[in-house]
Design a protein around this motif. Structure first.
Motif, short mmCIF file in Angstrom:
data_model
loop_
_atom_site.label_atom_id
_atom_site.label_comp_id
_atom_site.label_asym_id
_atom_site.label_seq_id
_atom_site.Cartn_x
_atom_site.Cartn_y
_atom_site.Cartn_z
N SER A 111 0.81 -1.21 0.00
CA SER A 111 0.00 0.00 0.00
C SER A 111 0.85 1.26 0.00
CB SER A 111 -0.89 -0.01 1.24
OG SER A 111 -1.71 1.13 1.28
N THR A 112 0.27 2.33 -0.52
CA THR A 112 0.84 3.67 -0.38
C THR A 112 -0.01 4.50 0.60
OG1 THR A 112 -0.42 4.48 -2.28
CG2 THR A 112 1.83 3.72 -2.71
N ASP A 113 -1.04 3.88 1.17
CA ASP A 113 -1.93 4.56 2.10
C ASP A 113 -1.21 4.83 3.42
OD1 ASP A 113 -4.75 5.39 2.92
OD2 ASP A 113 -4.25 3.88 4.44
N GLU A 114 -1.04 6.10 3.75
CA GLU A 114 -0.28 6.46 4.94
C GLU A 114 -0.89 5.93 6.23
OE1 GLU A 114 0.96 10.55 5.11
OE2 GLU A 114 1.25 10.59 2.94
N LYS A 115 -2.21 5.89 6.31
CA LYS A 115 -2.86 5.37 7.52
C LYS A 115 -2.53 3.90 7.71
CE LYS A 115 -6.65 8.63 7.63
NZ LYS A 115 -8.09 8.83 7.55
N GLN A 116 -2.57 3.13 6.62
CA GLN A 116 -2.25 1.71 6.70
C GLN A 116 -0.79 1.50 7.08
OE1 GLN A 116 -4.25 -1.23 6.42
NE2 GLN A 116 -2.36 -1.85 7.39
N ILE A 117 0.09 2.25 6.46
CA ILE A 117 1.52 2.14 6.76
C ILE A 117 1.78 2.50 8.21
CG2 ILE A 117 3.80 3.06 6.22
CD1 ILE A 117 2.69 3.44 3.30
N TYR A 118 1.12 3.54 8.69
CA TYR A 118 1.27 3.94 10.09
C TYR A 118 0.83 2.81 11.02
CZ TYR A 118 0.81 6.51 14.43
OH TYR A 118 0.93 6.90 15.72
N LEU A 119 -0.29 2.17 10.70
CA LEU A 119 -0.76 1.05 11.52
C LEU A 119 0.24 -0.10 11.52
CD1 LEU A 119 -4.56 0.97 10.66
CD2 LEU A 119 -3.52 1.57 12.85
N TRP A 120 0.78 -0.42 10.36
CA TRP A 120 1.81 -1.47 10.31
C TRP A 120 2.99 -1.09 11.17
CZ3 TRP A 120 1.71 -1.77 4.29
CH2 TRP A 120 0.68 -2.62 3.88
N GLY A 121 3.40 0.15 11.12
CA GLY A 121 4.57 0.60 11.86
C GLY A 121 4.37 0.64 13.35
N ARG A 122 3.16 0.87 13.79
CA ARG A 122 2.88 0.99 15.21
C ARG A 122 2.32 -0.29 15.83
NH1 ARG A 122 6.12 4.76 16.36
NH2 ARG A 122 5.60 6.79 15.56
N CYS A 123 1.63 -1.10 15.05
CA CYS A 123 0.90 -2.23 15.62
C CYS A 123 1.45 -3.60 15.22
CB CYS A 123 -0.57 -2.16 15.19
SG CYS A 123 -1.37 -0.65 15.74
N THR A 124 2.47 -3.63 14.41
CA THR A 124 2.98 -4.93 13.99
C THR A 124 3.52 -5.71 15.18
OG1 THR A 124 4.47 -6.05 12.48
CG2 THR A 124 5.28 -4.02 13.40
N ARG A 125 3.38 -7.01 15.12
CA ARG A 125 3.88 -7.87 16.20
C ARG A 125 5.40 -7.92 16.20
NH1 ARG A 125 -0.56 -12.48 15.21
NH2 ARG A 125 -2.18 -11.51 16.44
N THR A 126 6.01 -7.47 15.13
CA THR A 126 7.46 -7.42 15.02
C THR A 126 7.86 -5.95 14.90
OG1 THR A 126 7.37 -9.49 13.81
CG2 THR A 126 9.46 -8.31 13.76
N PRO A 127 8.03 -5.26 16.04
CA PRO A 127 8.29 -3.83 15.98
C PRO A 127 9.57 -3.46 15.25
CG PRO A 127 8.42 -4.63 18.23
CD PRO A 127 7.98 -5.77 17.38
#
Length: 66
Positions: free
Chosen positions: A43-59
């Protein structure tokens, strides 16, 4: 002071400045992506990327360009 999330910074740069779709991956690996649908979730969607960056199980996850 919170540690910088280098994945998030890099992923947002690629998406914003270069228009490249990105997705999270485990450090040192290109596959499989850390998303339910693999590279289809890139994705290029900033909201989705932000969620991946903050909520991923592998920080410490890295970003990959799709």
């Amino acid at each position: 002071m919170p540690e910088k999330n280098r994945f998030l910074e890099a992923a947002l740069f690629y998406a914003r400045r270069l228009g490249w779709p990105v997705l999270p991956v485990k450090p040192g690996q290109k596959a499989p992506p850390l998303t339910k649908n693999g590279s289809l979730d890139a994705s290029t969607d900033e909201k989705q990327i932000y969620l991946w960056g903050r909520c991923t199980r592998t920080p410490t996850s890295h970003c990959a360009r799709a």
